[in-house]
Motif scaffolding. Structure first.
Motif, PDB file in Angstrom:
ATOM      1  N   THR A 371      32.607   7.648  -4.161  1.00 56.18           N
ATOM      2  CA  THR A 371      31.770   7.164  -3.334  1.00 56.18           C
ATOM      3  C   THR A 371      30.674   8.503  -2.810  1.00 56.18           C
ATOM      4  O   THR A 371      31.189   9.669  -2.616  1.00 56.18           O
ATOM      5  CB  THR A 371      32.320   6.581  -2.379  1.00 56.18           C
ATOM      6  N   SER A 372      29.811   8.415  -2.299  1.00 62.80           N
ATOM      7  CA  SER A 372      29.023   9.217  -1.666  1.00 62.80           C
ATOM      8  C   SER A 372      29.585   9.526  -0.284  1.00 62.80           C
ATOM      9  O   SER A 372      29.332  10.665   0.313  1.00 62.80           O
ATOM     10  CB  SER A 372      27.571   8.891  -1.203  1.00 62.80           C
ATOM     11  N   GLY A 373      30.227   8.673   0.468  1.00 64.38           N
ATOM     12  CA  GLY A 373      30.851   8.878   1.729  1.00 64.38           C
ATOM     13  C   GLY A 373      29.507   8.836   2.813  1.00 64.38           C
ATOM     14  O   GLY A 373      29.681   9.755   3.587  1.00 64.38           O
ATOM     15  N   LEU A 374      28.395   8.401   2.644  1.00 68.49           N
ATOM     16  CA  LEU A 374      27.176   8.673   3.207  1.00 68.49           C
ATOM     17  C   LEU A 374      27.339   8.232   4.900  1.00 68.49           C
ATOM     18  O   LEU A 374      27.452   6.774   5.134  1.00 68.49           O
ATOM     19  CB  LEU A 374      26.149   8.113   2.646  1.00 68.49           C
ATOM     20  N   LEU A 375      26.978   9.099   5.652  1.00 72.87           N
ATOM     21  CA  LEU A 375      26.814   8.549   7.165  1.00 72.87           C
ATOM     22  C   LEU A 375      25.230   9.220   7.452  1.00 72.87           C
ATOM     23  O   LEU A 375      24.995  10.331   6.853  1.00 72.87           O
ATOM     24  CB  LEU A 375      27.622   9.161   8.216  1.00 72.87           C
ATOM     25  N   LEU A 376      24.315   8.441   7.709  1.00 68.17           N
ATOM     26  CA  LEU A 376      23.064   8.887   7.875  1.00 68.17           C
ATOM     27  C   LEU A 376      22.501   8.767   9.508  1.00 68.17           C
ATOM     28  O   LEU A 376      22.620   7.548   9.997  1.00 68.17           O
ATOM     29  CB  LEU A 376      22.117   8.165   6.964  1.00 68.17           C
ATOM     30  N   PHE A 377      22.515   9.831   9.979  1.00 66.71           N
ATOM     31  CA  PHE A 377      21.832   9.806  11.618  1.00 66.71           C
ATOM     32  C   PHE A 377      20.493   9.924  11.730  1.00 66.71           C
ATOM     33  O   PHE A 377      19.931  10.914  11.052  1.00 66.71           O
ATOM     34  CB  PHE A 377      22.615  10.857  12.283  1.00 66.71           C
ATOM     35  N   GLY A 378      19.891   9.342  12.458  1.00 70.31           N
ATOM     36  CA  GLY A 378      18.228   9.568  12.738  1.00 70.31           C
ATOM     37  C   GLY A 378      18.047   9.252  14.146  1.00 70.31           C
ATOM     38  O   GLY A 378      18.437   8.395  14.919  1.00 70.31           O
ATOM     39  N   GLY A 379      17.028  10.148  14.795  1.00 75.56           N
ATOM     40  CA  GLY A 379      16.411   9.887  16.065  1.00 75.56           C
ATOM     41  C   GLY A 379      15.842  11.221  16.398  1.00 75.56           C
ATOM     42  O   GLY A 379      15.353  12.237  15.643  1.00 75.56           O
TER      43      GLY A 379
END
Length: 541
Positions: A371-379
């Motif tokens: 899996t990509s194991g994705l966490l995507l933070f934005g701000g």
């Protein structure tokens, strides 16, 4: 010395040209990493580069992302159906991301440059870069609850952004007006353009040294040799029909597993992969395009049968892929697909591996953190007032093999993206990395143990940030092989500044506030061989 046009190259010349073509593709990737603006490209390397022949057949690809194997050639072939060669000019660089034009998902934007020599198109230089944002309903363009393709971001049909005269500023401005972090995106676009230009320059040197006809003859021979090697490798697998299946945890909307099923038929020196029995298309963004299915098959057979075979169009000639329209791996073009690119593609590979366990178990790994194991933070960064998007993937334990334990924090199968160093995150984002360590004991048991995953803690330093997860193996853990036990699944926990803790889904969107901490624990790999057999102690690296 320049060779006479039309002469059949000798084996030594073919090898020189083969290695030159591969070096050109790899140099393209280096150009992007050294000149891109976003850490996702500059540090993590979520990109791929390739050369194709004049008809879109893959010639050479850099050592980049396996999920992009085959996608590059398919993209050029689909591009040429919309943009005839007669419309192309030297100096053109076209951009596109439509999944229906040979693609996989919207954030993977391709730059295509036709390479001319002796008055004709001789090749294409293709550069794929994952943009940290392409618009859409959520920062970073991952929308776990998306129900249609338009929620996922800007859809770019083949668009000529650069010509020999320079930048078409009006077209570029349309793109930049529809993405978050426009300055960073512009830098990434220019990096892709520069990468294709470097390939053009190197190919011109090759054509000048050998002549276009000799280079084309060498390319044809390279294709044929890869085909012969793949057919020979397939002949070593017993003829028969083999079935395998694997499951997605859920699609972010309906909370139930989704099956990927494959029937592999080996007959002589050819293999067919039929995904017709896979579940219907998902409501959420875990659908995968038929082009992604082709890439998954290409990777799986390279891994099983021919890891040393040059990846090119010839390598894929003995392979046939069948998908059912309306299914998860051949959805209507209106369905969302952002997670299918790197999540469902890996389920296809695992289904193929399970199918082949009966005949070639010694060539396979147990289930890993596929899996990509994705966490995507934005701000908004309060230090600068600028918009920031951190796209961070997480490796986990590799599945064990017949001869050894699984490796810790590896990226098995279709991913090859590096993590962003803590120092880079803390410099460019309002986030502090408070812990990074191996997750000891997370690997499955067996004659050989699965590799351990990792643990990473993200402390939020901005007043508010959005976070999106796109992670598989949170519900269904990495499987054991030949009697080995599964590894531990992924765990994602949000710890609020007041001490409240909540484990969140692998596909969700949450709002974070200053002082909150996100704790990511990645999965361990599955074990290999029955645990009752003498166990080999897993040593710490």
């Amino acid at each position: 010395m320049k060779r006479e046009a039309g002469l059949r190259p000798d084996p030594f010349t073919i090898e020189v040209i083969r290695n030159a073509l591969t070096a050109i593709a790899e140099e393209m990737s280096l150009v992007i990493m050294r000149s891109a603006r976003s850490p996702l490209l500059r540090e993590a390397g979520d990109l791929s580069s390739a050369l194709t022949d004049a008809d879109g057949g893959l010639i050479a690809q850099g050592r980049d992302i396996p999920a992009h194997l085959g996608i590059m050639g398919s993209t050029v072939q689909a591009f040429l159906q919309r943009v005839p060669k007669a419309q192309l000019q030297p100096g053109d660089v076209w951009f596109l991301n439509l999944p229906e034009v040979g693609g996989n998902h919207l954030p993977d934007v391709k730059a295509i440059r036709p390479v001319f020599a002796e008055g004709a198109v001789q090749a294409f230089a293709v550069c794929l870069a994952h943009w940290a944002d392409v618009g859409g309903a959520r920062p970073g363009s991952y929308v776990p609850d998306a129900r249609d393709a338009w929620q996922e971001g800007m859809r770019i049909p083949p668009l000529r952004v650069f010509t020999a005269d320079g930048t078409d500023r009006e077209k570029l401005d349309v793109i930049l007006a529809n993405v978050r972090g426009s300055e960073e995106r512009e830098g990434d676009i220019l990096a892709q353009m520069a990468a294709t230009r470097s390939a053009d320059e190197r190919l011109q040197e090759l054509f000048a040294s050998y002549g276009a006809a000799t280079v084309q003859a060498a390319i044809a021979d390279i294709h044929d040799q890869s085909e012969r090697q793949m057919r020979a490798a397939i002949r070593e697998i017993p003829d028969g029909e083999y079935r395998g299946e694997d499951f997605l945890d859920h699609d972010g909307i309906d909370d139930h597993p989704i099956a990927v099923r494959v029937r592999v038929t080996v007959a002589g020196d050819e293999a067919t992969f039929d995904f017709s029995e896979t579940d219907d298309a998902a409501k959420g963004p875990l659908n995968a395009t038929p082009f992604t299915a082709g890439a998954s098959v290409f990777y799986a057979m390279k891994a099983i049968a021919g890891p040393d075979i040059q990846p090119n169009a010839g390598c894929g000639r003995p392979l046939k892929v069948i998908t059912r329209p309306g299914s998860l791996v051949h959805p209507p073009w209106s369905r969302p697909v952002v997670g299918g690119n790197h999540e469902t593609s890996q389920r296809m590979v695992d289904a193929i591996f399970k199918a082949m366990e009966a005949v070639v178990p010694e060539r396979l790994s147990a289930g890993g953190s596929t899996t990509s194991g994705l966490l995507l933070f934005g701000g908004t960064d309060p230090r600068t007032g600028d918009w920031t998007t951190l796209y961070e993937v997480h490796a986990g334990g590799e599945g064990a093999r017949a001869e050894r334990d699984g490796r810790p924090t590896a990226r098995p199968h279709m991913s090859n993206v590096m993590n962003t160093p803590a120092e880079i995150i803390e410099t460019f984002y309002p986030i502090r990395i408070e812990r990074q360590a191996l997750r000891h004991g997370s690997g499955g048991a067996g004659r050989h143990h699965g590799g351990p995953g990792q643990e990473r803690h993200y402390r939020i330093l901005a007043p508010e940030m959005a976070m999106t997860s796109m992670v598989e193996r949170c519900v269904i853990p990495p499987y054991g092989l030949q009697g080995g036990t599964p590894g531990q699944p992924f765990e994602i926990t949000v710890e609020r500044a007041n001490g409240e803790r909540r484990q969140i889904s692998g596909k969700t969107h949450v709002t974070l506030y200053e002082g909150d901490c996100v704790i990511m624990k990645s999965s361990g790999g599955g074990g290999y061989g029955a645990p009752a057999e003498p166990a080999k102690r897993q040593e710490k690296p």
